[in-house]
Design an enzyme around this catalytic site. Sequence first.
Site, PDB file in Angstrom:
ATOM      1  N   ARG A 225       0.855  -1.186   0.000  1.00 26.06           N
ATOM      2  CA  ARG A 225       0.000   0.000   0.000  1.00 26.06           C
ATOM      3  C   ARG A 225       0.894   1.240   0.000  1.00 26.06           C
ATOM      4  O   ARG A 225       1.971   1.237   0.617  1.00 26.06           O
ATOM      5  CB  ARG A 225      -0.912   0.035   1.237  1.00 26.06           C
ATOM      6  CG  ARG A 225      -2.137  -0.860   1.152  1.00 26.06           C
ATOM      7  CD  ARG A 225      -3.133  -0.381   0.102  1.00 26.06           C
ATOM      8  NE  ARG A 225      -4.344  -1.185   0.034  1.00 26.06           N
ATOM      9  CZ  ARG A 225      -4.586  -2.141  -0.870  1.00 26.06           C
ATOM     10  NH1 ARG A 225      -3.683  -2.450  -1.772  1.00 26.06           N
ATOM     11  NH2 ARG A 225      -5.738  -2.783  -0.883  1.00 26.06           N
ATOM     12  N   HIS A 273      -1.406  -0.222  -9.957  1.00 27.65           N
ATOM     13  CA  HIS A 273      -2.127  -1.102  -9.013  1.00 27.65           C
ATOM     14  C   HIS A 273      -2.675  -2.345  -9.730  1.00 27.65           C
ATOM     15  O   HIS A 273      -3.883  -2.585  -9.755  1.00 27.65           O
ATOM     16  CB  HIS A 273      -3.255  -0.333  -8.311  1.00 27.65           C
ATOM     17  CG  HIS A 273      -3.682  -1.009  -7.025  1.00 27.65           C
ATOM     18  ND1 HIS A 273      -4.068  -0.320  -5.910  1.00 27.65           N
ATOM     19  CD2 HIS A 273      -3.760  -2.319  -6.690  1.00 27.65           C
ATOM     20  CE1 HIS A 273      -4.375  -1.166  -4.938  1.00 27.65           C
ATOM     21  NE2 HIS A 273      -4.191  -2.396  -5.399  1.00 27.65           N
TER      22      HIS A 273
END
Length: 310
Positions: A225, A273
């Site tokens: 993250r 991502h």
Amino acid sequence: MTLNILFAAKPERWATYETPLRDALADAGIEAELALTLPPEEVDYIVYAPNSDLQDFRPYTRAKAVLNLWAGVEAVTGNETLTIPLARMVDPGLTRGMVEWVTGHVMRYHLGIDIDIERRDAEWEPRTPPLASERSVVILGLGALGAACAEMLTSIGFNVTGWSRSPKTVEGVTCLHGDDGLKEALSRAEIAVLLLPDTPATQNTLNVETIALMPEGARIINPGRGPLIDDEALLAALDSGQIAHATLDVFRVEPLPSDDPYWTDPKVTVTPHLAAETRPVSAARVIVENIRRGEAGEPFINLVDRDLGY
Ligand code: NAP
């Protein structure tokens, strides 16, 4: 009895998940009304994506669990209207995707593949890349994804160290934990892979002080993250050469804004991502297994600890 299962995710997800979920329910012998809208007080289970419109769980008075479609739960753990069990996604398909993505990017750094891709002049300077056994890879986070990556990299021959909150055992992997464990792990991290969740305790795990512990010229791969890294500290370390290169899949703001310095830094590879996506067929089976458990009075799997935030 027919169960009412609400699918609370972006409508485009319905197209990919409807059939796998119906098939998995049929295979488990569970009769269910699976729908995008249902009267809240009649819903038994909520299949959930944190970016759905459903943010107030209070009307769902009968629901027994929220079954997350994503592995990351930071966008929902703080929701105070959610008081029933929350399960995160541990999907064999997603795990496999992450193992393949991490292995590919570790191999890129390990073999120095960019040198050959970028070669344009008649430079005939053979070099001998080290063997995996001569390379130290550190994985921060030894959960479902970190442990699977550690096992794969170990099987290739890498010298793998993992770090987690609590003590762990993964065969062939040096497992460390706690603050001292982090220092020891980073001090040997020629390549560091971040697979921690985003919680108050993990934010800025890589910062000015911890990056300075890494060997000069180390590489960082972050499919965990964005907030795990202090971006200013990383950019400065890339400038100084303390960090030779970083591959970043996740960011504090996504999509990564077009003027973000990561886009133009020649020592950074940005991926949008994509490291590991939930795979509908295998994920549907995981969700239905939890519904089966709920109905059989068995404990749910993959439950989130709301205090720890993951
Ligand atoms: P997980 O099974 O919950 O594992 C998390 C690991 O992090 C555990 O080993 C845990 O330690 C460790 N950890 C948590 N807090 C810590 C702390 N304060 N200090 C040290 N270690 C700590 O999670 P997962 O399924 O492996 O997924 C990891 C993350 O990957 C997700 O949270 C998500 O953010 C990210 N992800 C990214 C993508 C992508 O496409 N880029 C896809 C899926 C997931 P313990 O073992 O002691 O609990």
